[in-house]
Design a protein around this motif. Structure first.
Motif, mmCIF file in Angstrom:
data_model
loop_
_atom_site.group_PDB
_atom_site.id
_atom_site.type_symbol
_atom_site.label_atom_id
_atom_site.label_comp_id
_atom_site.label_asym_id
_atom_site.label_seq_id
_atom_site.Cartn_x
_atom_site.Cartn_y
_atom_site.Cartn_z
ATOM 1 N N ASN A 181 32.262 45.230 42.007
ATOM 2 C CA ASN A 181 33.427 45.864 42.625
ATOM 3 C C ASN A 181 33.695 45.294 44.017
ATOM 4 O OD1 ASN A 181 31.639 47.108 44.433
ATOM 5 N ND2 ASN A 181 31.630 49.061 43.319
ATOM 6 N N GLY A 182 34.686 45.868 44.711
ATOM 7 C CA GLY A 182 35.081 45.346 46.010
ATOM 8 C C GLY A 182 34.013 45.464 47.074
ATOM 9 N N ARG A 183 33.028 46.358 46.869
ATOM 10 C CA ARG A 183 31.926 46.510 47.826
ATOM 11 C C ARG A 183 30.724 45.643 47.478
ATOM 12 N NH1 ARG A 183 33.779 51.538 46.676
ATOM 13 N NH2 ARG A 183 32.058 51.920 45.246
ATOM 14 N N GLY A 184 30.854 44.842 46.422
ATOM 15 C CA GLY A 184 29.763 43.959 46.025
ATOM 16 C C GLY A 184 28.761 44.591 45.088
ATOM 17 N N GLU A 185 28.983 45.844 44.680
ATOM 18 C CA GLU A 185 28.060 46.530 43.772
ATOM 19 C C GLU A 185 28.317 46.085 42.336
ATOM 20 O OE1 GLU A 185 28.236 50.635 46.483
ATOM 21 O OE2 GLU A 185 29.350 50.460 44.588
ATOM 22 N N GLN A 186 27.233 45.902 41.575
ATOM 23 C CA GLN A 186 27.352 45.436 40.202
ATOM 24 C C GLN A 186 26.967 46.540 39.226
ATOM 25 O OE1 GLN A 186 25.381 41.712 39.463
ATOM 26 N NE2 GLN A 186 26.340 40.694 41.209
ATOM 27 N N ARG A 187 27.746 46.640 38.132
ATOM 28 C CA ARG A 187 27.482 47.663 37.128
ATOM 29 C C ARG A 187 27.972 47.170 35.771
ATOM 30 N NH1 ARG A 187 29.670 53.691 38.087
ATOM 31 N NH2 ARG A 187 28.173 53.481 39.808
ATOM 32 N N MET A 188 27.227 47.563 34.729
ATOM 33 C CA MET A 188 27.646 47.224 33.372
ATOM 34 C C MET A 188 28.830 48.098 32.971
ATOM 35 S SD MET A 188 25.795 44.756 32.256
ATOM 36 C CE MET A 188 26.383 44.865 30.577
ATOM 37 N N ARG A 189 29.792 47.493 32.295
ATOM 38 C CA ARG A 189 30.954 48.209 31.793
ATOM 39 C C ARG A 189 31.220 47.793 30.350
ATOM 40 N NH1 ARG A 189 33.603 51.893 35.571
ATOM 41 N NH2 ARG A 189 33.148 51.105 37.654
ATOM 42 N N THR A 190 31.819 48.705 29.602
ATOM 43 C CA THR A 190 32.358 48.379 28.289
ATOM 44 C C THR A 190 33.781 48.928 28.253
ATOM 45 O OG1 THR A 190 30.186 48.483 27.222
ATOM 46 C CG2 THR A 190 32.122 48.618 25.799
ATOM 47 N N VAL A 191 34.740 48.045 28.026
ATOM 48 C CA VAL A 191 36.152 48.422 28.127
ATOM 49 C C VAL A 191 36.913 47.984 26.877
ATOM 50 C CG1 VAL A 191 38.304 48.029 29.398
ATOM 51 C CG2 VAL A 191 36.160 48.340 30.652
ATOM 52 N N CYS A 192 37.723 48.889 26.355
ATOM 53 C CA CYS A 192 38.678 48.546 25.301
ATOM 54 C C CYS A 192 39.956 48.082 26.014
ATOM 55 C CB CYS A 192 38.976 49.758 24.424
ATOM 56 S SG CYS A 192 37.527 50.417 23.557
ATOM 57 N N VAL A 193 40.234 46.800 25.959
ATOM 58 C CA VAL A 193 41.323 46.221 26.745
ATOM 59 C C VAL A 193 42.677 46.599 26.135
ATOM 60 C CG1 VAL A 193 42.298 44.102 27.704
ATOM 61 C CG2 VAL A 193 39.811 44.303 27.385
ATOM 62 N N TYR A 194 43.526 47.258 26.942
ATOM 63 C CA TYR A 194 44.839 47.689 26.478
ATOM 64 C C TYR A 194 45.953 46.746 26.938
ATOM 65 C CZ TYR A 194 42.972 52.312 25.152
ATOM 66 O OH TYR A 194 42.284 53.346 24.568
ATOM 67 N N GLY A 195 45.736 46.020 28.031
ATOM 68 C CA GLY A 195 46.792 45.154 28.544
ATOM 69 C C GLY A 195 46.267 44.195 29.593
ATOM 70 N N ILE A 196 46.961 43.073 29.774
ATOM 71 C CA ILE A 196 46.587 42.031 30.735
ATOM 72 C C ILE A 196 47.833 41.684 31.542
ATOM 73 C CG2 ILE A 196 45.611 39.710 31.009
ATOM 74 C CD1 ILE A 196 44.479 39.976 28.163
ATOM 75 N N PHE A 197 47.644 41.443 32.845
ATOM 76 C CA PHE A 197 48.770 41.027 33.678
ATOM 77 C C PHE A 197 48.249 40.222 34.860
ATOM 78 C CE2 PHE A 197 47.356 45.129 35.256
ATOM 79 C CZ PHE A 197 47.416 45.020 36.638
ATOM 80 N N GLU A 198 49.180 39.629 35.611
ATOM 81 C CA GLU A 198 48.828 38.842 36.789
ATOM 82 C C GLU A 198 49.538 39.389 38.011
ATOM 83 O OE1 GLU A 198 49.655 34.739 36.148
ATOM 84 O OE2 GLU A 198 47.777 34.395 35.087
ATOM 85 N N HIS A 199 48.903 39.223 39.161
ATOM 86 C CA HIS A 199 49.510 39.613 40.428
ATOM 87 C C HIS A 199 49.052 38.640 41.497
ATOM 88 C CE1 HIS A 199 51.206 42.175 43.524
ATOM 89 N NE2 HIS A 199 50.051 42.160 44.171
ATOM 90 N N GLU A 200 50.006 37.923 42.079
ATOM 91 C CA GLU A 200 49.720 36.942 43.128
ATOM 92 C C GLU A 200 48.633 35.949 42.696
ATOM 93 O OE1 GLU A 200 48.904 39.105 46.700
ATOM 94 O OE2 GLU A 200 50.994 39.725 46.958
ATOM 95 N N GLY A 201 48.749 35.465 41.456
ATOM 96 C CA GLY A 201 47.850 34.436 40.953
ATOM 97 C C GLY A 201 46.505 34.927 40.469
ATOM 98 N N ILE A 202 46.261 36.237 40.490
ATOM 99 C CA ILE A 202 44.984 36.807 40.045
ATOM 100 C C ILE A 202 45.204 37.560 38.745
ATOM 101 C CG2 ILE A 202 43.113 38.418 40.608
ATOM 102 C CD1 ILE A 202 43.628 37.838 43.546
ATOM 103 N N ALA A 203 44.322 37.348 37.779
ATOM 104 C CA ALA A 203 44.436 37.997 36.479
ATOM 105 C C ALA A 203 43.740 39.355 36.509
ATOM 106 C CB ALA A 203 43.817 37.113 35.392
ATOM 107 N N TYR A 204 44.410 40.355 35.956
ATOM 108 C CA TYR A 204 43.874 41.709 35.873
ATOM 109 C C TYR A 204 43.955 42.187 34.423
ATOM 110 C CZ TYR A 204 44.512 41.945 40.979
ATOM 111 O OH TYR A 204 44.460 41.712 42.329
ATOM 112 N N PHE A 205 43.174 43.217 34.108
ATOM 113 C CA PHE A 205 43.311 43.856 32.811
ATOM 114 C C PHE A 205 43.027 45.338 32.978
ATOM 115 C CE2 PHE A 205 38.885 42.702 33.204
ATOM 116 C CZ PHE A 205 38.152 43.692 32.566
ATOM 117 N N CYS A 206 43.573 46.130 32.083
ATOM 118 C CA CYS A 206 43.296 47.561 32.121
ATOM 119 C C CYS A 206 42.968 48.027 30.715
ATOM 120 C CB CYS A 206 44.482 48.337 32.688
ATOM 121 S SG CYS A 206 46.003 48.210 31.747
#
Length: 339
Positions: A181-206
């Motif tokens: 995350n933004g504070r540098g902390e690491q954690r395992m995640r499992t995500v069902c990806v619903y959508g992908i988009f870009e903002h200012e050249g950075i790829a995001y997903f939700c």
């Protein structure tokens, strides 16, 4: 953003010529095809990101009509829809007629291939990372099927983590990954990806996050390691990606609170639509526009409002938001007085 004419490919062939009409038609099809609800004529012709929004609404409506005809020539049917009981004078809405699209016609024509190749090349040379791999795959297939193998590939900026997210999304399989995350902390995640988009050249997903059991947004470049997708899921019918396109005030570890902003009555509708991104609730009264949206970071929301104050944007509620706005004004005045 680099222009298409300044980018060279691996074979030193000239970059694709920028074709605004081709880009606009591809954007129109993509938006209508991916939108969960029909889009009104006004939403389309006022959208400068689509290639309309010139300020001359009659001209943009004619352009939209020609673009529908161009899509129809290629087997893509855009149909007009109305609510039950709607009058003929009410505004039209538009969507892709999936029952009749590609119902007639044969293989892709040479003109179709040229149009698609140009549009895809423009997307790739613009630096897209979220969709680089699927677009490159489509491009290769078009080149092969239409005997255009001699056309040089544009420079493509691949992102392995964005590719992993795309693969999971395409297969509708949950993605397990180690996330920082933004504070540098690491954690395992499992995500069902619903959508992908870009903002200012950075790829995001939700998607649905197993840790919080809520739909959350993640940055692809903060994935440290990803595992092979597994399991299966279905995207809810009522999911709308536009609800998760973020603002600066979305990032804070606290529950969102409802905030209301105002715009002056003379604020152009396309400007207001562009700033609000379809998020929250937007109303127009005789006193002007009112926009209510959830915010997590009050200071960031006040800063966002200040950045668009020249567009007539002002904070209305809560009181903490107005106080943060006033604090910004006081700091600005003090800074200028000391200069």
């Amino acid at each position: 953003m680099a222009s298409a004419s300044t980018v060279t490919n691996k074979k030193s062939a000239p970059g694709p010529v920028f074709d605004k009409a081709a880009q606009r038609i591809l954007n129109l099809f993509f938006v209508l095809n991916s939108s969960p609800e029909p889009l009104t004529t006004e939403q389309i012709v006022l959208d400068s990101d689509l290639g309309y929004g010139s300020g001359n609404i009659d001209s943009d409506k004619r352009k939209f009509r020609r673009d529908r005809d161009k899509l129809l020539e290629r087997g893509i049917v855009i149909k007009e829809v109305r609510e039950a009981g709607a009058q003929e004078t009410e505004e039209s809405a538009w969507t892709v007629d999936r029952d009749h699209t590609f119902a007639a016609g044969g293989l892709i024509t040479a003109d179709d291939a040229d149009l698609l190749m140009v549009a895809i090349d423009q997307a790739l040379v613009s630096g897209s990372t979220a969709f680089a791999t699927p677009l490159a795959d489509i491009r290769s297939k078009i080149a092969y099927l239409t005997d255009r193998a001699d056309v040089g590939d544009p420079m493509i900026r691949h992102s392995p983590m964005a590719d992993a997210v795309w693969s999971a999304f395409a297969e509708r399989c949950a993605l397990r990954f180690l996330y920082r995350n933004g504070r540098g902390e690491q954690r395992m995640r499992t995500v069902c990806v619903y959508g992908i988009f870009e903002h200012e050249g950075i790829a995001y997903f939700c998607g649905l996050d197993n840790t919080t059991n809520a739909v959350r947004t993640f940055r692809c470049d903060r994935i440290v390691r990803a595992w092979r997708p597994s399991g299966s899921y279905a995207i809810p019918e009522d999911f709308n990606l536009s609800d998760y396109l973020f603002f600066e005030f979305d990032f804070a570890d606290r529950e969102p609170v409802a905030a209301t902003f105002s715009f002056e009555p003379e604020s152009p509708s396309d400007l207001v639509f562009g700033l609000t991104h379809g998020r929250g609730k937007l109303d127009r009264t005789g006193e002007g526009w009112r926009w209510t949206v959830g915010i997590r970071d009050i200071d960031a929301a006040a800063t966002f409002c200040m950045e668009h104050s020249m567009d007539g944007m002002r904070p209305v509620s809560p009181d903490a938001l107005k106080q943060a706005w006033n604090n910004l004004i006081e700091r600005t005045v003090t800074a200028h007085a000391c200069a």
